[in-house]
Design a protein around this motif. Sequence first.
Motif, mmCIF file in Angstrom:
data_model
loop_
_atom_site.group_PDB
_atom_site.id
_atom_site.type_symbol
_atom_site.label_atom_id
_atom_site.label_comp_id
_atom_site.label_asym_id
_atom_site.label_seq_id
_atom_site.Cartn_x
_atom_site.Cartn_y
_atom_site.Cartn_z
ATOM 1 N N ARG A 219 0.881 -1.169 0.783
ATOM 2 C CA ARG A 219 -0.066 -0.186 0.398
ATOM 3 C C ARG A 219 1.045 1.213 -0.017
ATOM 4 O O ARG A 219 1.821 1.176 0.354
ATOM 5 N N ASP A 220 0.151 2.144 -0.471
ATOM 6 C CA ASP A 220 1.653 3.525 -1.078
ATOM 7 C C ASP A 220 1.793 3.456 0.165
ATOM 8 O O ASP A 220 2.855 4.458 1.371
ATOM 9 N N ALA A 221 1.580 3.639 1.150
ATOM 10 C CA ALA A 221 1.571 4.465 2.874
ATOM 11 C C ALA A 221 2.909 3.623 3.372
ATOM 12 O O ALA A 221 3.071 4.378 4.074
ATOM 13 N N ALA A 222 2.933 2.811 3.217
ATOM 14 C CA ALA A 222 3.929 1.885 3.182
ATOM 15 C C ALA A 222 5.330 2.258 2.909
ATOM 16 O O ALA A 222 6.680 1.221 3.223
ATOM 17 N N VAL A 223 5.445 2.055 1.473
ATOM 18 C CA VAL A 223 6.279 2.305 0.713
ATOM 19 C C VAL A 223 7.722 3.188 0.220
ATOM 20 O O VAL A 223 6.913 4.153 1.559
ATOM 21 N N GLY A 224 9.010 2.740 1.147
ATOM 22 C CA GLY A 224 9.672 3.384 1.233
ATOM 23 C C GLY A 224 10.106 3.074 3.328
ATOM 24 O O GLY A 224 11.073 3.469 3.789
ATOM 25 N N GLY A 225 8.766 2.864 3.489
ATOM 26 C CA GLY A 225 9.270 2.262 5.309
ATOM 27 C C GLY A 225 10.344 0.564 5.813
ATOM 28 O O GLY A 225 10.490 0.815 6.669
ATOM 29 N N GLY A 226 10.476 0.230 4.498
ATOM 30 C CA GLY A 226 11.594 -1.319 5.394
ATOM 31 C C GLY A 226 11.670 -1.769 3.822
ATOM 32 O O GLY A 226 12.486 -1.546 2.527
ATOM 33 N N GLY A 227 12.200 -2.683 3.899
ATOM 34 C CA GLY A 227 12.826 -4.182 2.920
ATOM 35 C C GLY A 227 11.837 -4.986 1.982
ATOM 36 O O GLY A 227 10.124 -4.409 1.910
ATOM 37 N N ALA A 228 12.178 -5.520 1.279
ATOM 38 C CA ALA A 228 11.289 -6.403 0.167
ATOM 39 C C ALA A 228 10.530 -7.546 0.805
ATOM 40 O O ALA A 228 10.771 -7.615 2.409
ATOM 41 N N VAL A 229 9.178 -8.110 0.532
ATOM 42 C CA VAL A 229 8.758 -9.301 0.825
ATOM 43 C C VAL A 229 9.156 -10.462 -0.099
ATOM 44 O O VAL A 229 9.210 -9.731 -1.972
ATOM 45 N N ASP A 230 8.822 -11.057 0.600
ATOM 46 C CA ASP A 230 9.576 -13.174 -0.323
ATOM 47 C C ASP A 230 8.415 -13.359 -0.602
ATOM 48 O O ASP A 230 7.019 -13.739 0.563
ATOM 49 N N PHE A 231 7.867 -13.802 -1.642
ATOM 50 C CA PHE A 231 6.621 -15.068 -2.238
ATOM 51 C C PHE A 231 7.347 -15.934 -3.031
ATOM 52 O O PHE A 231 8.163 -16.186 -3.607
ATOM 53 N N ARG A 232 7.048 -17.115 -2.166
ATOM 54 C CA ARG A 232 6.990 -18.874 -2.793
ATOM 55 C C ARG A 232 5.909 -18.719 -3.562
ATOM 56 O O ARG A 232 4.963 -19.236 -2.711
ATOM 57 N N VAL A 233 5.587 -19.407 -4.870
ATOM 58 C CA VAL A 233 4.672 -20.128 -5.338
ATOM 59 C C VAL A 233 4.423 -21.538 -5.730
ATOM 60 O O VAL A 233 6.015 -21.943 -6.086
ATOM 61 N N ARG A 234 3.769 -22.739 -5.697
ATOM 62 C CA ARG A 234 4.034 -23.980 -5.718
ATOM 63 C C ARG A 234 2.950 -24.105 -6.237
ATOM 64 O O ARG A 234 2.250 -23.883 -5.767
ATOM 65 N N PHE A 235 2.676 -24.995 -7.503
ATOM 66 C CA PHE A 235 1.698 -25.186 -8.403
ATOM 67 C C PHE A 235 1.946 -26.332 -8.974
ATOM 68 O O PHE A 235 3.562 -26.616 -9.610
ATOM 69 N N GLY A 236 1.434 -27.691 -8.655
ATOM 70 C CA GLY A 236 1.920 -28.808 -9.512
ATOM 71 C C GLY A 236 4.014 -29.113 -8.217
ATOM 72 O O GLY A 236 3.603 -29.315 -7.386
#
Length: 285
Positions: A219-236
């Motif tokens: 969300r815009d209000a949180a941009v610039g306030g921390g680091g990256a967010v990691d996503f892991r996707v498993r399908f099949g």
Amino acid sequence: MSEAPMERTHSTERRLALTMGGLALLSIVSIAFFNLDGLESVPPVPERLVAELTGMDGVVVLADSPVALAALEEVQESDEIGRSVIPLASWPPHAPLVGHDVDHRAMEAQGMELRVDEEPWSLWWPRNYAPLPFLGRATVEVVDDEGVARECPRDADGGFRCGDAGWMRMRNRTVTIDRVRETCIWAHPIQGRTVRFRFPDAIARDGQERALFLETALRDAAVGGGGAVDFRVRFGEEDRTHRHRDRRGWQSMEVPFAEGPEELIVEVSAERAGRRHTCFRFEFR
């Protein structure tokens, strides 16, 4: 960690939410006391309606009432539909809806398209429908650093409570992303934990052979306030990772391909979870 201020809900939306909550509760009570023998007086689900459902891309069919739910489950037992049938629990509908004596004007007011009309049955299609993974059928877990998973209980509004704080309630939420109000699945990471979303029977391609993409945002209000967010996707049988960088706007990755409906797993984590007001959604391209 504190939750960002909640967005104000317009009075119309509040009334609609209360109405749908009441209808959902009424449906639960009705199902508990509904005499299935009463179905003998209800006309069977029309063959044309069943054919439409059999040919659809998605795997979820909504029933507007206990009567529709029981009738569809009877059809499902004969493997005619081959789709998961669940009660309508949120408004507007996010998947094809089978109605029994529904108010056509109310459905049309929500932009629903009438596909089959054979009284008392009707079949409605949502505006801009796509057979995307559906949060209403998902489960959500919190996994600790030893790999032990704890399921987040579902609340009455369809959210998942993964902790006591409001920001730990995973649900559909409307937030501001790149100055535009968007609805997406709230997925705030939890420090030292992984938040895992499990979507059953997802599909990697729609009827137009478009590929499924995962889109992520802060969300815009949180941009610039921390680091990256990691996503892991498993399908099949395939895993894929995606790192959402700390900047405005949507970022995306293509979901791995798998034949046929499969469980789709999305895991969310961050080295620094504070103010990582993250959400995600799906899109076919």
